[in-house]
Motif scaffolding. Structure first.
Motif, PDB file in Angstrom:
ATOM      1  N   SER A  43       0.833  -1.199   0.000  1.00 48.95           N
ATOM      2  CA  SER A  43       0.000   0.000   0.000  1.00 48.95           C
ATOM      3  C   SER A  43       0.869   1.251   0.000  1.00 48.95           C
ATOM      4  N   THR A  44       0.253   2.367  -0.311  1.00 51.51           N
ATOM      5  CA  THR A  44       0.976   3.640  -0.389  1.00 51.51           C
ATOM      6  C   THR A  44       1.652   3.988   0.927  1.00 51.51           C
ATOM      7  N   ASP A  45       0.939   3.798   2.046  1.00 53.71           N
ATOM      8  CA  ASP A  45       1.498   4.148   3.352  1.00 53.71           C
ATOM      9  C   ASP A  45       2.743   3.336   3.667  1.00 53.71           C
ATOM     10  N   ARG A  46       2.668   2.035   3.380  1.00 52.36           N
ATOM     11  CA  ARG A  46       3.803   1.186   3.725  1.00 52.36           C
ATOM     12  C   ARG A  46       4.955   1.378   2.759  1.00 52.36           C
ATOM     13  N   GLY A  47       4.638   1.608   1.496  1.00 57.68           N
ATOM     14  CA  GLY A  47       5.669   1.656   0.477  1.00 57.68           C
ATOM     15  C   GLY A  47       6.175   3.030   0.128  1.00 57.68           C
ATOM     16  N   SER A  48       5.798   4.038   0.888  1.00 59.37           N
ATOM     17  CA  SER A  48       6.174   5.399   0.537  1.00 59.37           C
ATOM     18  C   SER A  48       7.678   5.637   0.542  1.00 59.37           C
ATOM     19  N   ALA A  49       8.410   4.821   1.322  1.00 62.69           N
ATOM     20  CA  ALA A  49       9.862   5.005   1.409  1.00 62.69           C
ATOM     21  C   ALA A  49      10.591   4.401   0.220  1.00 62.69           C
ATOM     22  N   GLY A  50       9.908   3.524  -0.537  1.00 63.61           N
ATOM     23  CA  GLY A  50      10.523   2.946  -1.727  1.00 63.61           C
ATOM     24  C   GLY A  50      10.993   1.512  -1.526  1.00 63.61           C
ATOM     25  N   ILE A  51      11.215   0.835  -2.653  1.00 65.57           N
ATOM     26  CA  ILE A  51      11.642  -0.565  -2.651  1.00 65.57           C
ATOM     27  C   ILE A  51      12.945  -0.727  -1.863  1.00 65.57           C
ATOM     28  N   GLY A  52      12.956  -1.775  -1.024  1.00 65.59           N
ATOM     29  CA  GLY A  52      14.182  -2.119  -0.312  1.00 65.59           C
ATOM     30  C   GLY A  52      14.431  -1.332   0.957  1.00 65.59           C
ATOM     31  N   THR A  53      13.502  -0.443   1.330  1.00 64.33           N
ATOM     32  CA  THR A  53      13.741   0.388   2.517  1.00 64.33           C
ATOM     33  C   THR A  53      12.837   0.016   3.687  1.00 64.33           C
ATOM     34  N   TYR A  54      11.957  -0.972   3.503  1.00 67.63           N
ATOM     35  CA  TYR A  54      11.062  -1.357   4.584  1.00 67.63           C
ATOM     36  C   TYR A  54      11.834  -2.026   5.708  1.00 67.63           C
ATOM     37  N   VAL A 106      18.455  -2.895  -9.926  1.00 67.47           N
ATOM     38  CA  VAL A 106      18.255  -1.561  -9.372  1.00 67.47           C
ATOM     39  C   VAL A 106      19.578  -0.796  -9.318  1.00 67.47           C
ATOM     40  N   ASP A 107      19.570   0.419  -9.851  1.00 70.68           N
ATOM     41  CA  ASP A 107      20.735   1.300  -9.739  1.00 70.68           C
ATOM     42  C   ASP A 107      20.787   1.805  -8.304  1.00 70.68           C
ATOM     43  N   PRO A 108      21.842   1.472  -7.532  1.00 72.00           N
ATOM     44  CA  PRO A 108      21.893   1.858  -6.117  1.00 72.00           C
ATOM     45  C   PRO A 108      21.941   3.366  -5.881  1.00 72.00           C
ATOM     46  N   GLU A 109      22.322   4.125  -6.902  1.00 70.72           N
ATOM     47  CA  GLU A 109      22.404   5.578  -6.736  1.00 70.72           C
ATOM     48  C   GLU A 109      21.093   6.283  -7.061  1.00 70.72           C
ATOM     49  N   THR A 110      20.448   5.855  -8.135  1.00 70.58           N
ATOM     50  CA  THR A 110      19.212   6.528  -8.552  1.00 70.58           C
ATOM     51  C   THR A 110      17.949   5.811  -8.074  1.00 70.58           C
ATOM     52  N   GLY A 111      18.080   4.515  -7.766  1.00 72.30           N
ATOM     53  CA  GLY A 111      16.913   3.740  -7.365  1.00 72.30           C
ATOM     54  C   GLY A 111      16.082   3.258  -8.536  1.00 72.30           C
ATOM     55  N   GLU A 112      16.500   3.579  -9.754  1.00 65.87           N
ATOM     56  CA  GLU A 112      15.763   3.153 -10.941  1.00 65.87           C
ATOM     57  C   GLU A 112      15.968   1.656 -11.186  1.00 65.87           C
ATOM     58  N   ARG A 116      17.457  -6.722  -7.439  1.00 66.40           N
ATOM     59  CA  ARG A 116      18.850  -6.832  -7.019  1.00 66.40           C
ATOM     60  C   ARG A 116      19.597  -5.541  -7.372  1.00 66.40           C
ATOM     61  N   TYR A 117      20.486  -5.140  -6.466  1.00 68.03           N
ATOM     62  CA  TYR A 117      21.286  -3.942  -6.712  1.00 68.03           C
ATOM     63  C   TYR A 117      22.389  -4.232  -7.731  1.00 68.03           C
ATOM     64  N   LEU A 118      22.663  -3.302  -8.587  1.00 65.35           N
ATOM     65  CA  LEU A 118      23.802  -3.398  -9.501  1.00 65.35           C
ATOM     66  C   LEU A 118      25.048  -2.933  -8.747  1.00 65.35           C
ATOM     67  N   ASN A 119      25.502  -3.791  -7.838  1.00 65.19           N
ATOM     68  CA  ASN A 119      26.661  -3.444  -6.997  1.00 65.19           C
ATOM     69  C   ASN A 119      27.664  -4.582  -6.891  1.00 65.19           C
ATOM     70  N   SER A 122      26.275  -9.487  -6.680  1.00 68.15           N
ATOM     71  CA  SER A 122      25.363  -8.411  -6.297  1.00 68.15           C
ATOM     72  C   SER A 122      24.556  -8.800  -5.062  1.00 68.15           C
ATOM     73  N   SER A 123      23.980  -7.814  -4.392  1.00 70.06           N
ATOM     74  CA  SER A 123      23.173  -8.067  -3.202  1.00 70.06           C
ATOM     75  C   SER A 123      21.693  -7.914  -3.528  1.00 70.06           C
ATOM     76  N   ARG A 124      20.888  -8.742  -2.878  1.00 68.49           N
ATOM     77  CA  ARG A 124      19.449  -8.703  -3.112  1.00 68.49           C
ATOM     78  C   ARG A 124      18.831  -7.528  -2.371  1.00 68.49           C
ATOM     79  N   CYS A 125      17.944  -6.851  -3.038  1.00 68.22           N
ATOM     80  CA  CYS A 125      17.288  -5.669  -2.482  1.00 68.22           C
ATOM     81  C   CYS A 125      15.926  -6.022  -1.883  1.00 68.22           C
ATOM     82  N   GLU A 126      15.116  -6.718  -2.650  1.00 72.47           N
ATOM     83  CA  GLU A 126      13.751  -6.997  -2.216  1.00 72.47           C
ATOM     84  C   GLU A 126      13.157  -8.120  -3.048  1.00 72.47           C
ATOM     85  N   ARG A 127      12.200  -8.839  -2.459  1.00 70.85           N
ATOM     86  CA  ARG A 127      11.448  -9.856  -3.189  1.00 70.85           C
ATOM     87  C   ARG A 127       9.961  -9.564  -3.035  1.00 70.85           C
ATOM     88  N   ILE A 128       9.270  -9.457  -4.145  1.00 67.67           N
ATOM     89  CA  ILE A 128       7.842  -9.161  -4.139  1.00 67.67           C
ATOM     90  C   ILE A 128       7.086 -10.393  -4.644  1.00 67.67           C
TER      91      ILE A 128
END
Length: 246
Positions: free
Chosen positions: A16-27, A103-109, A154-157, A167-173
């Motif tokens: 949901s918007t409330d939970r995901g407002s911080a963006g992928i991988g930040t929960y 995921v680009d770790p700098e831009t989040g794209e 996954r982060y491009l890192n 690379s390190s995993r960012c999130e799984r949906i």
């Protein structure tokens, strides 16, 4: 199979918007874990319940449920505590079909999703089950293997030129439940033996029928032998011969 309608509702709630407002991988709590907890027990009153010196993911009329997405070795102390008190169900999600997004770790794209050629199978659970092998025959333990379609970010890192290897995993949906395997007693581990496997077989036969590597097939057989659904017969130049216990 569990209702995917209810599963999709849990996915929508946790994204949901409330939970995901911080963006992928930040929960604080990873999405896969949060969705499964919400799907299995929608009532917040039965989530994150103190039991002894530990906190159970779910504690309701069905007992204790622990959702473990990996690292089963970290559960040992919890299991020692929980199994003395209640029935414990370990929910373990595995990717059936996976779509990768980088995921680009700098831009989040993130890139567009690309389907992985590998299809997961319940047999892959043995990698983690081996870590809690002494608990698997306890009368209070249950196992729920959930094969789920997943979008993995996954982060491009990484260390390779394309930054993908290492690379390190960012999130799984999670997106859909494909299959579930319920293990309610040691005899139920027969469900993790392919029907096409002969009654007497070698580890190499198990590897071929399950698609596991030779090393992982050996681990699987170690666990299957430990819970009593197979027994060792003899050894020859091909290795140990095993038999399925009727």
């Amino acid at each position: 199979m569990s209702s995917n309608v209810e599963f999709h509702a849990a996915c929508e709630y946790c994204l949901s918007t409330d939970r995901g407002s911080a963006g992928i991988g930040t929960y604080k709590e990873k999405t896969l874990h949060a969705v499964l907890k919400r799907f299995i027990e929608p009532d917040d009153d039965y989530q994150e319940v103190s039991v002894g010196n530990f906190v159970a993911d779910i504690y309701n009329n069905y007992g204790i449920t622990e959702i473990q997405t990996g690292g089963f070795n970290a559960m040992r102390k919890k299991l020692e505590c929980f199994l003395e008190r209640e029935k414990v169900t370990i929910v373990y999600p595995l990717a059936s079909t996976k779509w990768l997004l980088w995921v680009d770790p700098e831009t989040g794209e993130a890139t567009k999703p690309r389907k992985s050629p590998k299809t997961g199978k319940p047999y892959e659970a043995f990698y983690e089950l081996y870590k809690i092998k002494p608990f698997l025959t306890h009368p209070n333990i249950r196992l729920r293997l959930m094969m789920i379609n997943i979008k993995e970010y996954r982060y491009l890192n990484g260390w390779s030129r394309d930054k993908k290897k290492g690379s390190s995993r960012c999130e799984r949906i999670p997106t859909e439940i494909v299959e579930e395997v319920f293990i309610n007693c040691p005899a139920d581990y027969i469900k993790l033996i392919p029907k096409e496997l002969p009654k007497a077989f070698y580890s190499i036969d198990y590897a071929k029928t399950t698609g596991l590597s030779k090393k992982m097939a050996f681990t699987a057989i170690n666990v299957l032998n430990s819970v009593g659904v197979i027994t060792r017969l003899a050894r020859d130049k091909k290795g140990f011969l095993y038999k399925i216990v009727e």
